[in-house]
Design a protein around this motif. Structure first.
Motif, PDB file in Angstrom:
ATOM      1  N   SER A  57     -10.865 -11.036  -3.932  1.00  0.00           N
ATOM      2  CA  SER A  57      -9.866 -10.540  -4.881  1.00  0.00           C
ATOM      3  C   SER A  57      -9.108 -11.703  -5.502  1.00  0.00           C
ATOM      4  O   SER A  57      -8.899 -12.729  -4.866  1.00  0.00           O
ATOM      5  CB  SER A  57      -8.868  -9.629  -4.164  1.00  0.00           C
ATOM      6  N   LYS A  58      -8.705 -11.538  -6.751  1.00  0.00           N
ATOM      7  CA  LYS A  58      -7.765 -12.467  -7.362  1.00  0.00           C
ATOM      8  C   LYS A  58      -6.382 -12.197  -6.775  1.00  0.00           C
ATOM      9  O   LYS A  58      -6.171 -11.145  -6.169  1.00  0.00           O
ATOM     10  CB  LYS A  58      -7.735 -12.252  -8.872  1.00  0.00           C
ATOM     11  N   CYS A 103       8.274 -14.548  -9.643  1.00  0.00           N
ATOM     12  CA  CYS A 103       7.742 -13.572  -8.699  1.00  0.00           C
ATOM     13  C   CYS A 103       6.601 -14.182  -7.920  1.00  0.00           C
ATOM     14  O   CYS A 103       6.075 -15.236  -8.277  1.00  0.00           O
ATOM     15  CB  CYS A 103       7.315 -12.289  -9.410  1.00  0.00           C
ATOM     16  N   LEU A 104       6.248 -13.539  -6.837  1.00  0.00           N
ATOM     17  CA  LEU A 104       5.114 -13.991  -6.042  1.00  0.00           C
ATOM     18  C   LEU A 104       3.966 -13.016  -6.215  1.00  0.00           C
ATOM     19  O   LEU A 104       4.170 -11.800  -6.200  1.00  0.00           O
ATOM     20  CB  LEU A 104       5.495 -14.087  -4.554  1.00  0.00           C
ATOM     21  N   TRP A 105       2.791 -13.575  -6.423  1.00  0.00           N
ATOM     22  CA  TRP A 105       1.572 -12.775  -6.377  1.00  0.00           C
ATOM     23  C   TRP A 105       0.884 -13.125  -5.068  1.00  0.00           C
ATOM     24  O   TRP A 105       1.169 -14.170  -4.476  1.00  0.00           O
ATOM     25  CB  TRP A 105       0.663 -13.087  -7.586  1.00  0.00           C
ATOM     26  N   TYR A 106       0.013 -12.244  -4.625  1.00  0.00           N
ATOM     27  CA  TYR A 106      -0.571 -12.431  -3.297  1.00  0.00           C
ATOM     28  C   TYR A 106      -2.083 -12.312  -3.360  1.00  0.00           C
ATOM     29  O   TYR A 106      -2.628 -11.401  -3.968  1.00  0.00           O
ATOM     30  CB  TYR A 106      -0.005 -11.396  -2.328  1.00  0.00           C
ATOM     31  N   GLN A 107      -2.758 -13.283  -2.694  1.00  0.00           N
ATOM     32  CA  GLN A 107      -4.218 -13.245  -2.630  1.00  0.00           C
ATOM     33  C   GLN A 107      -4.648 -13.039  -1.179  1.00  0.00           C
ATOM     34  O   GLN A 107      -4.219 -13.775  -0.295  1.00  0.00           O
ATOM     35  CB  GLN A 107      -4.806 -14.548  -3.172  1.00  0.00           C
ATOM     36  N   GLN A 163       0.556  -4.124  -5.989  1.00  0.00           N
ATOM     37  CA  GLN A 163      -0.871  -3.819  -5.815  1.00  0.00           C
ATOM     38  C   GLN A 163      -1.407  -4.205  -4.443  1.00  0.00           C
ATOM     39  O   GLN A 163      -2.542  -3.890  -4.102  1.00  0.00           O
ATOM     40  CB  GLN A 163      -1.684  -4.542  -6.891  1.00  0.00           C
ATOM     41  N   THR A 164      -0.577  -4.931  -3.666  1.00  0.00           N
ATOM     42  CA  THR A 164      -1.086  -5.433  -2.389  1.00  0.00           C
ATOM     43  C   THR A 164      -1.355  -4.309  -1.394  1.00  0.00           C
ATOM     44  O   THR A 164      -2.264  -4.406  -0.580  1.00  0.00           O
ATOM     45  CB  THR A 164      -0.101  -6.422  -1.724  1.00  0.00           C
ATOM     46  N   TYR A 165      -0.559  -3.247  -1.475  1.00  0.00           N
ATOM     47  CA  TYR A 165      -0.657  -2.213  -0.441  1.00  0.00           C
ATOM     48  C   TYR A 165      -1.961  -1.422  -0.525  1.00  0.00           C
ATOM     49  O   TYR A 165      -2.567  -1.119   0.503  1.00  0.00           O
ATOM     50  CB  TYR A 165       0.587  -1.320  -0.472  1.00  0.00           C
TER      51      TYR A 165
END
Ligand code: C2E
Ligand code: MG
Ligand code: MG
Ligand code: MG
Length: 277
Positions: free
Chosen positions: A261-262, A41-45, A268-270
């Motif tokens: 932010s981490k 998956c991709l997490w976003y910073q 959680q990005t929205y």
């Protein structure tokens, strides 16, 4: 030392090597299955525009949610993926996911936000990389200007002219190029001039040393030189108010780091966007 003991030590060493190899092979097998098993998956910073103080976009960071190993960070498996060639299918998956995320952000009305994805030199060196990238972006229907590719300086170690040509072709598609981890390799400011790039990401090590006069001066001159070359600067790994203040003083364009932010999972990005808009 007795002969027998040396032999024991050798046997011990051999077993340790065996264990390392076995672990690596098992991990490789799991990683081969990770894509199909939907474990990546991709997490976003978020990245913040220094002047507006508002969110500009995100960097996509790969995570592996492994059945066997739990949440695995890229430093623990990207090298293995590169060595085994698995980075090629994984890399295309990353690009597709990042495009879908852009599409979703824009569909929700955040149409100015950008997303950058990290790519390995092995991906870039594929003969059909630029064409495949073009197809992925076209299929997603996004504005290519919303996508950025992050490459590290090490990409440039060999086949300089070939790489330059590819970067140029990628920029011709409307996609921007970000030079990652700047200042860690054998980067020189003169050679920055030759690269078809849009953004320089100043490595976190400069933030860590920000209390030192030399580090401050180096950071300031990187930003100054980048601006003179028409490039924007991102500071990565910004963790403190002090670092932020210095970066503002040096007119760094964009900041990214735990201070803001981490990296977070997509869902959680929205809410993060709402907070940082
Ligand atoms: P990078 O591209 O330089 O990404 C920045 C790394 O610094 C990320 O680690 C991020 O979580 C971390 N970071 C950001 N802000 C801070 C901060 O304020 N403090 C600290 N201590 N760390 C911060 P992550 O996610 O573990 O990724 C590590 C590296 O793995 C990346 O470095 C990138 O080189 C590679 N990577 C990540 N995703 C991909 C991918 O999809 N493909 C490829 N080929 N490489 C990837
Ligand atoms: Mg990066
Ligand atoms: Mg970086
Ligand atoms: Mg890095």
């Amino acid at each position: 030392r007795a002969k027998g003991q040396g032999k024991n030590q050798f046997a011990f060493f051999e077993k340790a090597m065996d264990d390392v190899m076995r672990h690596k092979m098992m991990m490789e097998q799991s990683l081969r299955e990770a894509l199909d098993a939907d474990e990546l998956c991709l997490w976003y910073q978020p990245q913040i525009d220094m002047y507006s103080g508002k969110i500009r976009g995100f960097e996509a960071l790969l995570r592996w949610n492994s059945k066997e190993y739990g949440l695995v960070m890229p430093l623990q498996f990207v090298r293995l993926a590169e060595e085994t060639g698995l980075i090629i299918p994984i890399g295309y998956w990353v690009l597709k996911r990042a495009c879908l995320f852009i599409k979703e952000l824009h569909a929700r009305g955040y149409s100015a936000l950008t997303v950058s994805a990290n790519i390995s030199v092995a991906q870039l060196m594929q003969n059909d990389f630029v064409e495949s990238l073009r197809q992925i972006v076209a299929a997603s229907g996004i504005n290519p200007a919303a996508l950025g590719l992050e490459i590290t300086e090490s990409v440039l170690a060999d086949s300089f002219d070939l790489i330059i040509g590819k970067l140029q072709a990628i920029r011709n598609l409307g996609i921007s190029i970000h030079l990652d981890d700047f200042g860690t390799g054998y980067s020189s400011l003169t050679y920055l001039k030759k690269l078809p790039i849009d953004i320089v990401k100043i490595d976190k090590s400069f933030m860590d040393g920000m209390q030192e006069q030399t580090e401050k001066e180096l950071t300031e001159s990187i930003i100054e030189m980048a601006h003179r070359l028409g490039l924007k600067t991102v500071a990565e790994g910004v963790e403190t108010e002090y670092q932020l203040a210095k970066l503002k003083q040096y007119q760094c364009d964009i900041i990214q780091g735990y201070f803001i932010s981490k990296p977070v999972p997509e869902e959680q990005t929205y809410s993060l966007v709402e907070k940082l808009l």
